[in-house]
Scaffold this motif. Structure first.
Motif, PDB file in Angstrom:
ATOM      1  N   VAL A   3      -1.799   1.091 -16.169  1.00 51.99           N
ATOM      2  CA  VAL A   3      -1.153   0.001 -16.878  1.00 51.99           C
ATOM      3  C   VAL A   3      -0.482  -0.894 -15.844  1.00 51.99           C
ATOM      4  N   ARG A   4      -0.781  -2.199 -15.842  1.00 51.45           N
ATOM      5  CA  ARG A   4      -0.192  -3.127 -14.879  1.00 51.45           C
ATOM      6  C   ARG A   4       1.264  -3.371 -15.271  1.00 51.45           C
ATOM      7  N   THR A   5       2.188  -3.146 -14.355  1.00 52.13           N
ATOM      8  CA  THR A   5       3.611  -3.290 -14.661  1.00 52.13           C
ATOM      9  C   THR A   5       4.275  -4.163 -13.609  1.00 52.13           C
ATOM     10  N   SER A   6       5.508  -4.578 -13.900  1.00 52.35           N
ATOM     11  CA  SER A   6       6.273  -5.396 -12.967  1.00 52.35           C
ATOM     12  C   SER A   6       6.809  -4.517 -11.837  1.00 52.35           C
ATOM     13  N   TRP A   7       7.318  -5.178 -10.765  1.00 47.48           N
ATOM     14  CA  TRP A   7       7.878  -4.437  -9.613  1.00 47.48           C
ATOM     15  C   TRP A   7       9.104  -3.641 -10.050  1.00 47.48           C
ATOM     16  N   ARG A   8       9.951  -4.223 -10.902  1.00 44.92           N
ATOM     17  CA  ARG A   8      11.131  -3.492 -11.342  1.00 44.92           C
ATOM     18  C   ARG A   8      10.741  -2.261 -12.157  1.00 44.92           C
ATOM     19  N   ALA A   9       9.730  -2.418 -13.041  1.00 43.09           N
ATOM     20  CA  ALA A   9       9.302  -1.266 -13.852  1.00 43.09           C
ATOM     21  C   ALA A   9       8.760  -0.164 -12.954  1.00 43.09           C
ATOM     22  N   ARG A  10       8.001  -0.561 -11.930  1.00 45.43           N
ATOM     23  CA  ARG A  10       7.447   0.459 -11.028  1.00 45.43           C
ATOM     24  C   ARG A  10       8.558   1.164 -10.257  1.00 45.43           C
ATOM     25  N   MET A  11       9.556   0.391  -9.833  1.00 40.46           N
ATOM     26  CA  MET A  11      10.661   1.017  -9.111  1.00 40.46           C
ATOM     27  C   MET A  11      11.414   1.985 -10.017  1.00 40.46           C
ATOM     28  N   ARG A  12      11.669   1.573 -11.295  1.00 34.79           N
ATOM     29  CA  ARG A  12      12.349   2.488 -12.217  1.00 34.79           C
ATOM     30  C   ARG A  12      11.522   3.745 -12.419  1.00 34.79           C
ATOM     31  N   ALA A  13      10.198   3.577 -12.525  1.00 34.30           N
ATOM     32  CA  ALA A  13       9.333   4.735 -12.732  1.00 34.30           C
ATOM     33  C   ALA A  13       9.381   5.674 -11.536  1.00 34.30           C
ATOM     34  N   ARG A  14       9.395   5.091 -10.326  1.00 34.13           N
ATOM     35  CA  ARG A  14       9.422   5.936  -9.123  1.00 34.13           C
ATOM     36  C   ARG A  14      10.759   6.670  -9.014  1.00 34.13           C
ATOM     37  N   TRP A 294     -16.381   6.498 -11.313  1.00 38.30           N
ATOM     38  CA  TRP A 294     -16.232   5.971 -12.686  1.00 38.30           C
ATOM     39  C   TRP A 294     -14.852   6.327 -13.245  1.00 38.30           C
ATOM     40  N   ILE A 295     -14.460   7.602 -13.088  1.00 35.05           N
ATOM     41  CA  ILE A 295     -13.157   8.035 -13.620  1.00 35.05           C
ATOM     42  C   ILE A 295     -12.024   7.316 -12.899  1.00 35.05           C
ATOM     43  N   ILE A 296     -12.079   7.268 -11.564  1.00 35.01           N
ATOM     44  CA  ILE A 296     -10.997   6.656 -10.784  1.00 35.01           C
ATOM     45  C   ILE A 296     -10.847   5.179 -11.138  1.00 35.01           C
ATOM     46  N   MET A 297     -11.961   4.464 -11.271  1.00 35.34           N
ATOM     47  CA  MET A 297     -11.884   3.044 -11.577  1.00 35.34           C
ATOM     48  C   MET A 297     -11.311   2.807 -12.971  1.00 35.34           C
ATOM     49  N   SER A 301      -8.219   1.776 -11.118  1.00 37.21           N
ATOM     50  CA  SER A 301      -8.938   0.701 -10.411  1.00 37.21           C
ATOM     51  C   SER A 301      -8.969   0.943  -8.905  1.00 37.21           C
ATOM     52  N   GLY A 302      -8.818   2.219  -8.494  1.00 40.96           N
ATOM     53  CA  GLY A 302      -8.892   2.577  -7.071  1.00 40.96           C
ATOM     54  C   GLY A 302      -7.618   2.350  -6.302  1.00 40.96           C
ATOM     55  N   GLY A 315      -1.187   7.424  -9.155  1.00 42.87           N
ATOM     56  CA  GLY A 315      -2.236   7.570  -8.159  1.00 42.87           C
ATOM     57  C   GLY A 315      -3.640   7.315  -8.663  1.00 42.87           C
ATOM     58  N   LEU A 316      -4.622   7.647  -7.784  1.00 40.63           N
ATOM     59  CA  LEU A 316      -6.027   7.371  -8.070  1.00 40.63           C
ATOM     60  C   LEU A 316      -6.470   7.984  -9.394  1.00 40.63           C
TER      61      LEU A 316
END
Length: 368
Positions: A3-14, A294-297, A301-302, A315-316
């Motif tokens: 799921v494409r997310t914003s930088w802030r969302a990714r930081m909160r997730a990490r 196929w699964i990774i993409m 999306s690699g 991750g992948l």
């Protein structure tokens, strides 16, 4: 899934991932317990099932809207046909009233005809009884001119009166026949119109019934899917609650455990031979099989940094935190393409045997 997310969302997730990982390592520095992992897998499966049912539910509601519109159209058509049927029946009643009036007029005409016929019969009878021929002879033999003229006028009047009566009788008969034929034709036309509209109404009612049954079936399907979705949402909420309780219990246990009893972390798996290049944030997947690629993409999306803020997938291969700790140890948060690919292959091997089997499962369920 990715799921494409914003930088802030990714930081909160990490940050959330790091907190969860720290709790797990502080408790035992070992993989998440089998019970917790089972709950997380169950939660992921439940959420995917919920997505499938909600998609079907949306389609069913769209179909129900179309069927409802068709049923409303059928209702309008039936109402219009019923209106035409009522108008046709009114015209038929009017035709019958006209026919009744015509029959009354014909009865009066017949009475006049009968009176005329009786008059003619009376005249003929009188002529016979009084000797009409002798009167004619007397008229011809009269010597007095005034008497002859008077008798001639009388005879001419009688003859003219009889002729008019006969003409009226014939005219009335023709009028009677024409009126009868016209009224029969009008009534038949009205009856045919009524029958045609009745047939149309019956046909439209059948269409209406079919559409109503289709709508009832779709409504029942929507209700069933809505119940299933509600049940899955409740199950997801319960699983989340259990996972949170177990994580809190692990945190309390970790806080109560003396540092000397902390077990060492499992060694991080050695890095696979060689490295995998990264181009524009995407790992080089040239060494993967078609099924693995196929699964990774479909999952990331690699991209080795792909994450999902609604779960611990990262991750992948979008492995959950428990699986990443299981296969990567202390390197659970690595973005190294080679390490992530190795963990992905281990997960696929342990769970499905082959990447082809994992792909088949993914295609059937939308997750793996």
């Amino acid at each position: 899934m990715f799921v494409r997310t914003s930088w802030r969302a990714r930081m909160r997730a990490r940050v959330l991932l790091a907190a969860l990982a720290a709790a797990a390592v502080a408790g035992s520095l070992a993989p998440t317990s089998a019970a917790a992992q089972t709950k997380r897998d169950d939660l992921d499966q439940t959420q995917n099932q919920l997505k499938d049912i909600e998609a079907v539910l949306r389609d069913a509601r769209a179909d129900a809207s179309k069927v409802a519109a068709a049923a409303a159209s059928a209702d309008e058509a039936v109402a219009a046909a019923k209106s035409r049927l009522a108008a046709a029946r009114v015209r038929e009643l009017m035709a019958r009233a006209d026919r009744a009036q015509a029959e009354s007029t014909l009865a009066a005409t017949r009475a006049d005809l009968k009176r005329n016929q009786d008059a003619l019969s009376e005249q003929a009878r009188n002529a016979y009884m009084t000797g009409g021929m002798s009167n004619l002879a007397a008229l011809i033999d009269a010597q007095d001119l005034s008497v002859l003229a008077d008798r001639a006028i009388t005879l001419n009047y009688v003859a003219a009166e009889g002729s008019d009566t006969i003409s009226q009788l014939e005219l009335a008969r023709r009028r009677d026949a024409m009126t009868r034929a016209r009224m029969v034709a009008i009534e038949q036309e009205r009856a045919d119109a009524t029958a045609a509209v009745t047939t149309e109404v019956n046909d439209l009612r059948r269409v209406q019934e079919v559409r109503q049954r289709a709508k009832q079936k779709l409504d029942a399907k929507i209700a069933r899917l809505a119940n299933q979705a509600a049940s899955l949402r409740a199950h997801s909420a319960e699983l989340r609650k259990l996972i949170q309780q177990e994580e809190a219990a692990q945190a309390r246990a970790a806080a109560a455990t003396p540092p000397s009893q902390v077990q060492p972390s499992p060694p991080a798996p050695s890095s696979p031979t060689g490295t995998i290049a990264v181009n524009n944030g995407v790992c080089d997947l040239s060494t993967t099989s078609a099924a693995e690629r196929w699964i990774i993409m479909h999952e990331s999306s690699g991209r080795p940094t792909a994450d999902n803020p609604t779960s611990t997938a990262f991750g992948l291969g979008q492995l959950l935190l428990g699986n990443r700790i299981l296969y990567l140890g202390s390197n659970y948060a690595t973005t190294d393409c080679a390490l992530q690919l190795s963990a992905f292959r281990s997960y696929v091997r342990d769970r499905y045997g082959t990447a082809e089997a994992a792909q088949a499962f993914w295609e059937a369920h939308g997750w793996y």
